[in-house]
Design a protein around this motif. Structure first.
Motif, PDB file in Angstrom:
ATOM      1  N   GLU A  24     -66.932  44.892 177.645  1.00 24.26           N
ATOM      2  CA  GLU A  24     -65.583  44.449 177.310  1.00 24.26           C
ATOM      3  C   GLU A  24     -64.584  44.827 178.404  1.00 24.26           C
ATOM      4  O   GLU A  24     -63.805  44.002 178.859  1.00 24.26           O
ATOM      5  CB  GLU A  24     -65.144  45.078 175.983  1.00 24.26           C
ATOM      6  CG  GLU A  24     -65.976  44.645 174.776  1.00 24.26           C
ATOM      7  CD  GLU A  24     -65.552  45.370 173.516  1.00 24.26           C
ATOM      8  OE1 GLU A  24     -64.668  46.246 173.597  1.00 24.26           O
ATOM      9  OE2 GLU A  24     -66.120  45.061 172.448  1.00 24.26           O
ATOM     10  N   ARG A  25     -64.620  46.077 178.819  1.00 27.07           N
ATOM     11  CA  ARG A  25     -63.612  46.563 179.771  1.00 27.07           C
ATOM     12  C   ARG A  25     -64.043  46.392 181.219  1.00 27.07           C
ATOM     13  O   ARG A  25     -63.198  46.367 182.126  1.00 27.07           O
ATOM     14  CB  ARG A  25     -63.320  48.042 179.500  1.00 27.07           C
ATOM     15  CG  ARG A  25     -62.832  48.305 178.087  1.00 27.07           C
ATOM     16  CD  ARG A  25     -62.358  49.717 177.897  1.00 27.07           C
ATOM     17  NE  ARG A  25     -63.373  50.721 178.229  1.00 27.07           N
ATOM     18  CZ  ARG A  25     -63.189  52.022 178.129  1.00 27.07           C
ATOM     19  NH1 ARG A  25     -62.018  52.489 177.733  1.00 27.07           N
ATOM     20  NH2 ARG A  25     -64.153  52.873 178.427  1.00 27.07           N
ATOM     21  N   SER A  40     -69.548  54.453 178.455  1.00 32.18           N
ATOM     22  CA  SER A  40     -70.028  53.080 178.585  1.00 32.18           C
ATOM     23  C   SER A  40     -71.372  52.893 177.888  1.00 32.18           C
ATOM     24  O   SER A  40     -71.995  51.851 178.036  1.00 32.18           O
ATOM     25  CB  SER A  40     -70.158  52.699 180.072  1.00 32.18           C
ATOM     26  OG  SER A  40     -70.959  53.641 180.763  1.00 32.18           O
ATOM     27  N   GLY A  92     -72.865  45.458 175.493  1.00 33.02           N
ATOM     28  CA  GLY A  92     -72.102  44.553 174.639  1.00 33.02           C
ATOM     29  C   GLY A  92     -71.893  43.151 175.166  1.00 33.02           C
ATOM     30  O   GLY A  92     -71.539  42.257 174.398  1.00 33.02           O
ATOM     31  N   GLN A  94     -61.858  51.791 170.491  1.00 33.20           N
ATOM     32  CA  GLN A  94     -61.646  50.504 169.830  1.00 33.20           C
ATOM     33  C   GLN A  94     -62.968  49.810 169.528  1.00 33.20           C
ATOM     34  O   GLN A  94     -63.087  49.099 168.524  1.00 33.20           O
ATOM     35  CB  GLN A  94     -60.770  49.610 170.700  1.00 33.20           C
ATOM     36  CG  GLN A  94     -60.276  48.357 169.980  1.00 33.20           C
ATOM     37  CD  GLN A  94     -59.477  48.679 168.720  1.00 33.20           C
ATOM     38  OE1 GLN A  94     -58.567  49.502 168.745  1.00 33.20           O
ATOM     39  NE2 GLN A  94     -59.826  48.047 167.609  1.00 33.20           N
ATOM     40  N   ARG A  95     -63.971  49.991 170.379  1.00 28.14           N
ATOM     41  CA  ARG A  95     -65.282  49.396 170.115  1.00 28.14           C
ATOM     42  C   ARG A  95     -65.845  49.924 168.794  1.00 28.14           C
ATOM     43  O   ARG A  95     -66.418  49.178 167.995  1.00 28.14           O
ATOM     44  CB  ARG A  95     -66.251  49.703 171.263  1.00 28.14           C
ATOM     45  CG  ARG A  95     -67.653  49.138 171.038  1.00 28.14           C
ATOM     46  CD  ARG A  95     -68.619  49.687 172.074  1.00 28.14           C
ATOM     47  NE  ARG A  95     -68.331  49.186 173.403  1.00 28.14           N
ATOM     48  CZ  ARG A  95     -68.783  48.021 173.874  1.00 28.14           C
ATOM     49  NH1 ARG A  95     -69.530  47.247 173.096  1.00 28.14           N
ATOM     50  NH2 ARG A  95     -68.493  47.641 175.093  1.00 28.14           N
ATOM     51  N   ASN A 124     -63.875  48.432 165.875  1.00 26.94           N
ATOM     52  CA  ASN A 124     -64.254  47.033 165.677  1.00 26.94           C
ATOM     53  C   ASN A 124     -65.592  46.934 164.947  1.00 26.94           C
ATOM     54  O   ASN A 124     -65.791  46.054 164.093  1.00 26.94           O
ATOM     55  CB  ASN A 124     -64.346  46.308 167.017  1.00 26.94           C
ATOM     56  CG  ASN A 124     -62.982  46.117 167.671  1.00 26.94           C
ATOM     57  OD1 ASN A 124     -61.950  46.240 167.031  1.00 26.94           O
ATOM     58  ND2 ASN A 124     -62.986  45.830 168.962  1.00 26.94           N
ATOM     59  N   THR A 125     -66.517  47.821 165.294  1.00 25.46           N
ATOM     60  CA  THR A 125     -67.828  47.804 164.642  1.00 25.46           C
ATOM     61  C   THR A 125     -67.694  48.070 163.149  1.00 25.46           C
ATOM     62  O   THR A 125     -68.319  47.398 162.321  1.00 25.46           O
ATOM     63  CB  THR A 125     -68.756  48.854 165.275  1.00 25.46           C
ATOM     64  OG1 THR A 125     -68.949  48.543 166.663  1.00 25.46           O
ATOM     65  CG2 THR A 125     -70.116  48.872 164.577  1.00 25.46           C
ATOM     66  N   ASP A 183     -69.368  48.875 180.541  1.00 19.74           N
ATOM     67  CA  ASP A 183     -68.816  48.411 179.267  1.00 19.74           C
ATOM     68  C   ASP A 183     -68.544  46.920 179.392  1.00 19.74           C
ATOM     69  O   ASP A 183     -67.732  46.494 180.218  1.00 19.74           O
ATOM     70  CB  ASP A 183     -67.518  49.169 178.965  1.00 19.74           C
ATOM     71  CG  ASP A 183     -66.947  48.854 177.586  1.00 19.74           C
ATOM     72  OD1 ASP A 183     -66.935  47.667 177.209  1.00 19.74           O
ATOM     73  OD2 ASP A 183     -66.512  49.793 176.901  1.00 19.74           O
ATOM     74  N   SER A 235     -77.398  45.904 173.381  1.00 19.11           N
ATOM     75  CA  SER A 235     -76.587  45.862 172.169  1.00 19.11           C
ATOM     76  C   SER A 235     -76.782  47.156 171.403  1.00 19.11           C
ATOM     77  O   SER A 235     -77.846  47.783 171.472  1.00 19.11           O
ATOM     78  CB  SER A 235     -76.980  44.664 171.294  1.00 19.11           C
ATOM     79  OG  SER A 235     -78.360  44.730 170.940  1.00 19.11           O
ATOM     80  N   ASN A 243     -64.353  54.577 174.585  1.00 18.48           N
ATOM     81  CA  ASN A 243     -63.755  53.328 174.133  1.00 18.48           C
ATOM     82  C   ASN A 243     -63.698  53.322 172.603  1.00 18.48           C
ATOM     83  O   ASN A 243     -64.534  52.713 171.937  1.00 18.48           O
ATOM     84  CB  ASN A 243     -64.579  52.137 174.634  1.00 18.48           C
ATOM     85  CG  ASN A 243     -63.921  50.797 174.322  1.00 18.48           C
ATOM     86  OD1 ASN A 243     -62.869  50.742 173.694  1.00 18.48           O
ATOM     87  ND2 ASN A 243     -64.549  49.716 174.762  1.00 18.48           N
TER      88      ASN A 243
END
Length: 335
Positions: free
Chosen positions: A168-169, A62, A199, A243-244, A247-248, A166, A210, A241
């Protein structure tokens, strides 16, 4: 298996009902353990210097490691000499072990190796954090200890608790392990000093953090020219995570020809990563890069990220730390 767990924890997959009896058992055992410490039946060791625990109530990443690095730099700017302790997840450590510059991830864990490579902070890893802290104090002139993870390690008394989430999650299906991602119930957040949201979007009483990416760095030659954005890359990650991270890279303008998810903390072999990077440059996280330094190829790169928190958080943390430090100093002088 990792994808199935993710669906159960974060997408309310029906299979969670199969694991709920085990979650109830996990909750009972955790409650009994906390009760033993709260009643004084089991003893929590108090250290002579302030202890800041950076952890979470969920399994998986996280943003703890970037937060620890941020705190190290913040405290140094204020004249403190911080040291760090960690479990050294993923490796078997007999007793305690000091983490030196250039330490191998296979010996001390990927996160400790990364933290010391980035900051050169005094650091000790060990399964028993009290022993690690005592070794750190015995061999280094530190005046504050940061525990990388360990929110549930009640044998070590702490002065400031920071819980990461996190953004997002968040907390998924809000069930305890193994039906959900929670190590402790959401009630635990009521007793921590700060909840940092990695995030966003932030909710009440959360502090926004951030992660700011820096240019890609070559794993084998850190002083090399950054990789051009105009080419396809293969992205891999063995973090909580992935996917984070992917995505970045996309937001930075890289075209991901392929993405590969590994289990958090997983070790790599030169052969499997060579196979992944036959056609395109390979891009990984900084935490993964420390596991590949000994066999890195010239077209492997990693993405450093730097945590950014609010001035209000800095002020609140430093004010609380100053009060704790003064109290401990007074106690040590018998005041």
């Amino acid at each position: 298996m990792q994808q199935l767990i993710h669906r159960i924890w974060y997408h309310n997959h029906w299979a969670k009902w199969l694991f709920l009896p085990l979650s109830w058992l996990f909750g009972v055992i955790s409650m009994l353990r906390r009760t033993l410490f709260s009643l004084g039946i089991q003893h929590a060791t108090t250290l002579p210097v302030p202890v800041i625990v950076v952890g979470n109530i969920t399994a998986g990443g996280s943003g703890k490691t970037p937060t620890v690095i941020y705190l190290i730099e913040l405290l140094r700017k204020q004249g403190y000499t911080p040291g760090v302790i960690s479990r050294g997840y993923g490796v078997e450590i007999p007793g305690c072990l000091a983490v030196n510059a250039g330490a191998k991830a296979t010996e001390v864990g990927d996160e400790p190796a990364m933290i010391v490579a980035r900051t050169q902070v005094p650091m000790v890893v060990g399964a028993k954090r009290v022993d690690a802290a005592n070794m750190l104090l015995a061999n280094n002139d530190v005046d504050v200890i940061i525990s990388d993870d360990g929110l549930q390690h009640y044998a070590l008394a702490r002065d400031i608790e920071i819980a990461l989430v996190d953004g997002e999650r968040r907390y998924g299906n809000q069930c305890l392990i193994p039906a959900g991602p929670l190590r402790e119930g959401l009630w635990r957040l009521n007793s921590v000093d700060f909840v940092i949201n990695n995030g966003g979007p932030v909710q009440q009483n959360e502090v926004l953090m951030s992660l700011t990416p820096a240019p890609l760095i070559q794993v084998s030659q850190p002083d090399s020219v950054p990789l051009s954005i105009s080419q396809d890359v293969v992205a891999m990650a063995a973090i909580g995570n992935p996917q984070r991270f992917f995505n970045t890279l996309t937001q930075l303008g890289y075209n991901l020809a392929k993405t590969v998810e590994f289990t958090d903390h997983q070790a790599f072999s030169a052969t499997e990563l060579h196979t992944l990077s036959r056609e395109h440059p390979l891009v990984m996280t900084e935490k993964d890069a420390v596991k590949c330094r000994d066999f890195a190829e010239s077209h492997w790169w990693y993405l450093p990220v730097n945590a950014k928190l609010t001035p209000e958080f800095d002020h609140a943390l430093l004010s609380q730390l100053q009060q704790v430090a003064q109290t401990k100093k007074g106690l040590s002088h018998g005041i």
